[in-house]
Design an enzyme around this catalytic site. Structure first.
Site, PDB file in Angstrom:
ATOM      1  CG  ASP A   6    -159.529  47.220  62.001  1.00  0.00           C
ATOM      2  OD1 ASP A   6    -158.509  46.517  62.151  1.00  0.00           O
ATOM      3  OD2 ASP A   6    -160.678  46.729  62.022  1.00  0.00           O
ATOM      4  CB  SER A   7    -159.025  44.907  58.104  1.00  0.00           C
ATOM      5  OG  SER A   7    -159.585  44.357  59.281  1.00  0.00           O
ATOM      6  CB  CYS A 188    -157.891  40.230  66.746  1.00  0.00           C
ATOM      7  SG  CYS A 188    -159.024  40.734  65.414  1.00  0.00           S
ATOM      8  CG  HIS A 190    -162.719  42.551  64.282  1.00  0.00           C
ATOM      9  ND1 HIS A 190    -161.656  43.167  63.685  1.00  0.00           N
ATOM     10  CD2 HIS A 190    -163.761  42.665  63.405  1.00  0.00           C
ATOM     11  CE1 HIS A 190    -162.032  43.626  62.492  1.00  0.00           C
ATOM     12  NE2 HIS A 190    -163.296  43.333  62.310  1.00  0.00           N
TER      13      HIS A 190
HETATM   14  N1  DGL Z   1    -159.023  43.791  63.569  1.00  0.00           N
HETATM   15  C1  DGL Z   1    -157.896  43.292  62.929  1.00  0.00           C
HETATM   16  C2  DGL Z   1    -156.822  42.835  63.871  1.00  0.00           C
HETATM   17  O1  DGL Z   1    -156.675  43.394  64.877  1.00  0.00           O
HETATM   18  C3  DGL Z   1    -157.994  42.484  61.697  1.00  0.00           C
HETATM   19  C4  DGL Z   1    -159.012  41.494  61.487  1.00  0.00           C
HETATM   20  C5  DGL Z   1    -159.018  40.978  60.078  1.00  0.00           C
HETATM   21  O2  DGL Z   1    -159.230  41.779  59.175  1.00  0.00           O
HETATM   22  O3  DGL Z   1    -158.804  39.771  59.894  1.00  0.00           O
HETATM   23  O4  DGL Z   1    -156.085  41.927  63.638  1.00  0.00           O
END
Ligand code: DGL
Length: 278
Positions: A6-7, A188, A190
């Protein structure tokens, strides 16, 4: 090992579900925290960052990598699968989180109207509406980008009044697009950390779906259908965590996402020759 990327921290919510459902496997998690968030970045940049991370995970002994990041799945997965993987040989595989979600999402709606909350990058890619249309042509999809949410979560501000404000704003903007939305996908990885707040604004009649359990079930099916890959995976129940930023910060913050202790190491993506010893 199964590589999970993940980022930043978000993929830990997926890893949590993977280790609950498939605890026997060894997992190597990589968070590219130094370059997060990916959401506002261009296709080319997200592709380059994701490819570099995937290559690093391959070099550490992961034949299978899961992009536990919607933004990377939306912007980089297809190119990596079609353009980069064939030249790499060795039967390496990369999977994403959008396909498993869109395959089953239609089962959750009775009104036929689904809302997607995601980063700007995922929304602009139109991956969700296009993929859902393939599996459920009668379902209508409404999207809302939430550009403030990942920075708030990455900075541990998701319990603040500022987070309340931005959650209300985005959820209301989504529901204004159609009053009949009965299912909202957290597109997302997060966003599960904001799930309670989102539910409060959306009200009890809207189902909020997060991806962890869906992706874990899909990976289990994938490994069942691909015994040649399943056989290559170590099964010692190990979990290794790497970050491109400060491991101390990652450990403190990452445990909130993972729901358990996180002890991370620093990853230098420019040096794949440095092979870790699990
Ligand atoms: N958690 C990530 C996603 O599912 C990326 C969030 C990000 O780095 O902007 O999109």
């Amino acid at each position: 090992m199964i590589g999970v990327f993940d980022s930043g921290y978000g993929g830990l919510t997926v890893l949590r579900s993977l280790t609950e459902r498939l605890p026997q496997y060894d997992y190597l998690y990589l968070g590219d925290n130094a370059r997060a968030p990916y959401g506002p970045r261009s296709f080319e940049t997200v592709y380059q960052y994701t490819l570099q991370s995937v290559q690093w995970l391959f070099s550490q002994g992961c034949p299978l990598v899961l992009l536990a990041c919607n933004t990377a799945s939306a912007k980089a997965l297809r190119t990596i699968q079609q353009r980069d993987l064939p030249g790499m040989g060795q039967d390496l595989r990369v999977l994403g989180v959008i396909r498993p979600t869109t395959e089953i999402i239609g089962q959750y709606t009775t009104s036929g109207k689904i809302g997607i909350l995601a980063t700007r990058g995922t929304v602009v890619s139109d991956s969700y509406p296009m993929e859902i249309a393939r599996f459920y042509p009668d379902v209508q999809v409404f999207q809302q980008a939430c550009p403030m949410w990942v920075p708030l979560i990455e900075n541990n501000q998701h319990h603040s009044p500022g987070a309340d404000y931005f959650v209300r704003q985005c959820v209301e903007q989504l529901l204004e697009q159609s009053p009949d939305i009965d299912t909202i996908l957290l597109g997302c990885t997060h966003y599960p950390l904001l799930q309670e707040k989102i539910q409060e604004v959306a009200g009890p009649n809207v189902r909020i779906l997060s991806q962890g359990a869906i992706v874990a079930e899909s990976l289990e099916n994938y490994l069942f259908r691909h015994p040649e890959m399943e056989k290559r995976l170590d099964k010692n129940g190990k979990r290794l965590f790497f970050t491109t930023d400060d491991p101390t910060d990652f450990d403190a913050h990452g445990s909130l996402f993972f729901g358990g202790e996180v002890k991370s190491h620093s990853a230098d993506l420019t040096d794949p020759s440095c092979v870790i010893q699990p």
